[in-house]
Design an enzyme around this catalytic site. Structure first.
Site, PDB file in Angstrom:
ATOM      1  N   ASN A  45      75.180 -82.150  55.755  1.00  0.00           N
ATOM      2  CA  ASN A  45      75.500 -80.745  55.948  1.00  0.00           C
ATOM      3  C   ASN A  45      75.904 -80.477  57.398  1.00  0.00           C
ATOM      4  OD1 ASN A  45      72.621 -81.210  56.428  1.00  0.00           O
ATOM      5  ND2 ASN A  45      72.340 -78.999  56.539  1.00  0.00           N
ATOM      6  N   GLU A  47      76.314 -77.112  59.712  1.00  0.00           N
ATOM      7  CA  GLU A  47      76.158 -75.658  59.842  1.00  0.00           C
ATOM      8  C   GLU A  47      77.077 -75.117  60.917  1.00  0.00           C
ATOM      9  OE1 GLU A  47      71.503 -75.355  58.431  1.00  0.00           O
ATOM     10  OE2 GLU A  47      71.987 -74.923  60.514  1.00  0.00           O
ATOM     11  N   CYS A  56      78.060 -77.874  52.952  1.00  0.00           N
ATOM     12  CA  CYS A  56      76.971 -78.637  52.342  1.00  0.00           C
ATOM     13  C   CYS A  56      77.255 -80.138  52.418  1.00  0.00           C
ATOM     14  CB  CYS A  56      76.810 -78.235  50.883  1.00  0.00           C
ATOM     15  SG  CYS A  56      76.300 -76.524  50.625  1.00  0.00           S
ATOM     16  N   GLU A  58      77.068 -82.292  50.012  1.00  0.00           N
ATOM     17  CA  GLU A  58      77.876 -82.727  48.876  1.00  0.00           C
ATOM     18  C   GLU A  58      79.359 -82.429  49.117  1.00  0.00           C
ATOM     19  OE1 GLU A  58      73.892 -81.224  47.171  1.00  0.00           O
ATOM     20  OE2 GLU A  58      75.230 -80.724  48.834  1.00  0.00           O
ATOM     21  N   CYS A  89      73.290 -76.914  45.442  1.00  0.00           N
ATOM     22  CA  CYS A  89      73.471 -75.472  45.240  1.00  0.00           C
ATOM     23  C   CYS A  89      74.501 -75.244  44.129  1.00  0.00           C
ATOM     24  CB  CYS A  89      73.915 -74.804  46.539  1.00  0.00           C
ATOM     25  SG  CYS A  89      75.624 -75.147  47.026  1.00  0.00           S
ATOM     26  N   CYS A  92      78.042 -76.406  44.972  1.00  0.00           N
ATOM     27  CA  CYS A  92      78.195 -77.862  44.973  1.00  0.00           C
ATOM     28  C   CYS A  92      78.132 -78.430  43.560  1.00  0.00           C
ATOM     29  CB  CYS A  92      77.162 -78.509  45.882  1.00  0.00           C
ATOM     30  SG  CYS A  92      77.612 -78.299  47.622  1.00  0.00           S
TER      31      CYS A  92
END
Length: 133
Positions: A45, A47, A56, A58, A89, A92
Site C-alpha cells: 500500500n 498512502e 492499496c 492489491e 477492500c 480491490c
C-alpha cells in the site's frame, strides 16, 4: 485450498509489506499473486496525504502484474498489520475480479501466518465481470 506455493507467496507478501508507505494509518499491507507461469508478483500500500489518492497493496500488485506482461492471477496472499486477518477492500475485490477467476483462492493473513482462505466468488458474490460486457 492452500497450494504448494503458499509459503513463497506468504514470504513475498510479508517482505514487500515492509516497503509500504503508510505514514498516516500506520497500517502496512503486502500482497503477492501467483501468475499462470508460477511467477510471484507483489505490491504494497502507498498512502497519500490526500487520502483518496492512496493505493492499496492489491492495486499496486495488479499494476506490477500488468506491467510485467501477465494478466491472470492464480492465487493471492494478503498480509496486513495487527493480529486480525487482512481482507481485500471492496474496490480491490472488484479489481481482482478483472484478472482472477471466481475460484481463485484469496489467503488472508497476519504477519504470523494464514488465518482464512475464501474464493473470489465468496468474497464478491454475484459479481460483475468481463463476461457481463
Amino acid at each position: 485450498m492452500i497450494s504448494n506455493y503458499f509459503d513463497n507467496l506468504f514470504a513475498a507478501a510479508k517482505a514487500v509489506r515492509q516497503n509500504a508507505h503508510a505514514p498516516y494509518s500506520k497500517f502496512h499491507v503486502g500482497a503477492a499473486f501467483l501468475t499462470e507461469d508460477n511467477s510471484i508478483i507483489v505490491g504494497c500500500n502507498v498512502e497519500n496525504a490526500a487520502y483518496p489518492q492512496s493505493q492499496c497493496a492489491e492495486a499496486s500488485a495488479i499494476g506490477n502484474l500488468v506491467s510485467q506482461g501477465f494478466n491472470n492471477i492464480i492465487e493471492v496472499v494478503v498480509i496486513g498489520s495487527g493480529d486480525i486477518l487482512a481482507s481485500p477492500c471492496g474496490g480491490c475485490r472488484q479489481r481482482l475480479r478483472e484478472f482472477a477467476s471466481l475460484d481463485t483462492p484469496i489467503h488472508m493473513c497476519n504477519i504470523n501466518g494464514h488465518l482464512k482462505t475464501l474464493t473470489l466468488a465468496e468474497l464478491l458474490p454475484d459479481s460483475f465481470g468481463p463476461e457481463n460486457l
